[in-house]
Design a protein around this motif. Structure first.
Motif, mmCIF file in Angstrom:
data_model
loop_
_atom_site.group_PDB
_atom_site.id
_atom_site.type_symbol
_atom_site.label_atom_id
_atom_site.label_comp_id
_atom_site.label_asym_id
_atom_site.label_seq_id
_atom_site.Cartn_x
_atom_site.Cartn_y
_atom_site.Cartn_z
ATOM 1 N N LYS A 34 -3.103 -0.638 10.973
ATOM 2 C CA LYS A 34 -1.883 -0.085 10.379
ATOM 3 C C LYS A 34 -1.007 0.581 11.436
ATOM 4 O O LYS A 34 -0.007 1.199 11.103
ATOM 5 N N THR B 24 1.674 1.000 -1.853
ATOM 6 C CA THR B 24 2.554 -0.143 -2.115
ATOM 7 C C THR B 24 2.200 -0.825 -3.430
ATOM 8 O O THR B 24 1.032 -0.840 -3.830
ATOM 9 N N ASP C 254 4.928 0.020 5.299
ATOM 10 C CA ASP C 254 3.612 0.210 5.930
ATOM 11 C C ASP C 254 3.109 -1.155 6.421
ATOM 12 O O ASP C 254 2.161 -1.714 5.885
ATOM 13 N N GLU D 15 4.477 -3.968 3.228
ATOM 14 C CA GLU D 15 4.122 -3.042 2.140
ATOM 15 C C GLU D 15 5.253 -2.036 1.967
ATOM 16 O O GLU D 15 5.267 -0.987 2.633
ATOM 17 N N PHE E 52 -5.514 7.118 4.443
ATOM 18 C CA PHE E 52 -5.734 6.726 5.834
ATOM 19 C C PHE E 52 -4.474 7.166 6.572
ATOM 20 O O PHE E 52 -3.540 7.673 5.945
ATOM 21 N N GLU F 24 7.079 1.093 0.591
ATOM 22 C CA GLU F 24 6.521 2.319 -0.002
ATOM 23 C C GLU F 24 7.551 3.448 -0.024
ATOM 24 O O GLU F 24 8.422 3.526 0.841
ATOM 25 N N VAL G 98 -1.412 6.514 1.481
ATOM 26 C CA VAL G 98 -2.259 6.428 0.299
ATOM 27 C C VAL G 98 -2.537 4.951 0.045
ATOM 28 O O VAL G 98 -1.605 4.143 -0.020
HETATM 29 ZN ZN ZN Z 1 0.338 1.021 2.410
#
Ligand code: ZN
Length: 285
Positions: free
Chosen positions: A176, A246, A159, A128, A101, A130, A74
């Motif tokens: 990513k 994040t 992430d 990031e 994504f 999460e 997200v």
């Molecule tokens: Zn993220």
């Protein structure tokens, strides 16, 4: 895991009991809550005969091993992170609905693994922290009030994002999904141990300096809303992982921007879910 930090080898336990018992945690998750209760009882009664080692001695792999499907991520789910992103890259023009994504399954690594950040791949590797949600019970069109009942458990996921790839070429999946870049774990904690997943502190450090420190209560779209929204168009299945976005404090949002360089140490932690520690290296050793 037993109370005294001893880890039970599920494959060994299953082999000793019956050819019909699942050999992996992912297969147990797929069998539902009752099966997982049975597994807990089995571990308590006979687990000691199937010890893999103690937590401190074992190298922990990512929970569930190779995931069955890409991680559903997200974007833009904390206001302060949206603000820092817009200051860095300009207006984001976000819809009211969640933005998704995916991260390729091959981008996931263990909670203490090295992360490769060679400049030939990316010069802008960012962090990031999460909260990741693992689905335990399949469902379509799940009402928000029922959503948490479909969750198997929770884990930390970083992430890790190559901003140069993600942003300059607008390639989110690619940026990513660097090979074994994103630590998952150290534990997958069952939902009964986390009474309120919307009140957990998330923290992330680089070289011991705190970069991110927030709380899951600040999510724009909470876990129930995300599970419900995703299930309107797709059946969620056991083993699906949703990474919930994040908070502020990523490298992109710093002035000037900061990136993960070889030699750096990345640490990520969420209340009750443990702490990851990963060294950034130039190349895989
Ligand atoms: Zn993220």
């Amino acid at each position: 895991m037993l109370d005294d930090d001893l880890v039970v080898d599920l494959t060994d336990l299953a082999a000793a009991h019956s050819g019909l018992l699942p050999r992996t945690l992912l297969d147990w998750v797929g069998l539902g809550d009752k099966a997982v209760e049975r597994l807990t009882d089995l571990c308590a009664s006979t687990g000691r005969a199937h010890i893999a080692g103690s937590l401190t001695d074992l190298r922990l792999a990512e929970p569930l091993g190779r995931l069955p499907r890409n991680v559903i991520c997200v974007g833009a789910n904390y206001r302060e992170h949206i603000k820092e992103s817009e200051e860095a890259v300009g207006p984001l023009d976000l819809p009211d609905e969640p933005v998704y994504f995916t991260k390729d399954v091959r981008s996931i690594c263990g909670p203490h693994d090295d992360i490769t950040a060679g400049e030939d791949v990316s010069g802008q590797l960012d962090w990031e922290v999460e909260l990741a949600v693992v689905i335990g019970r399949a469902g379509r069109d799940i009402d928000p009030s029922e959503a948490l009942g479909h969750v198997f458990g929770y884990a930390v996921l970083n992430d890790v994002s190559a901003r140069d790839i993600q942003l300059s070429r607008n390639q989110w999946w690619k940026g990513k999904s660097l090979e074994r870049s994103s630590p998952f774990g150290p534990y997958l904690v069952t939902r009964d141990e986390i009474p309120d997943p919307q009140n957990l502190e998330l923290r992330c450090w680089v070289d011991g300096v705190e970069k991110q420190h927030s709380n899951t209560k600040l999510m724009i779209h909470d876990i129930a809303a995300l599970v419900s929204d995703l299930s309107r168009t797709l059946t969620l299945e056991p083993g699906d992982v949703i990474s919930t976005g994040t908070p502020a404090g990523v490298g992109l949002g710093s002035t000037p921007p900061q990136w993960l360089r070889p030699g750096a140490v990345l640490e990520s932690e969420i209340t009750g879910l443990g702490r990851q520690r990963n060294r950034i290296v130039q190349e895989v050793e």
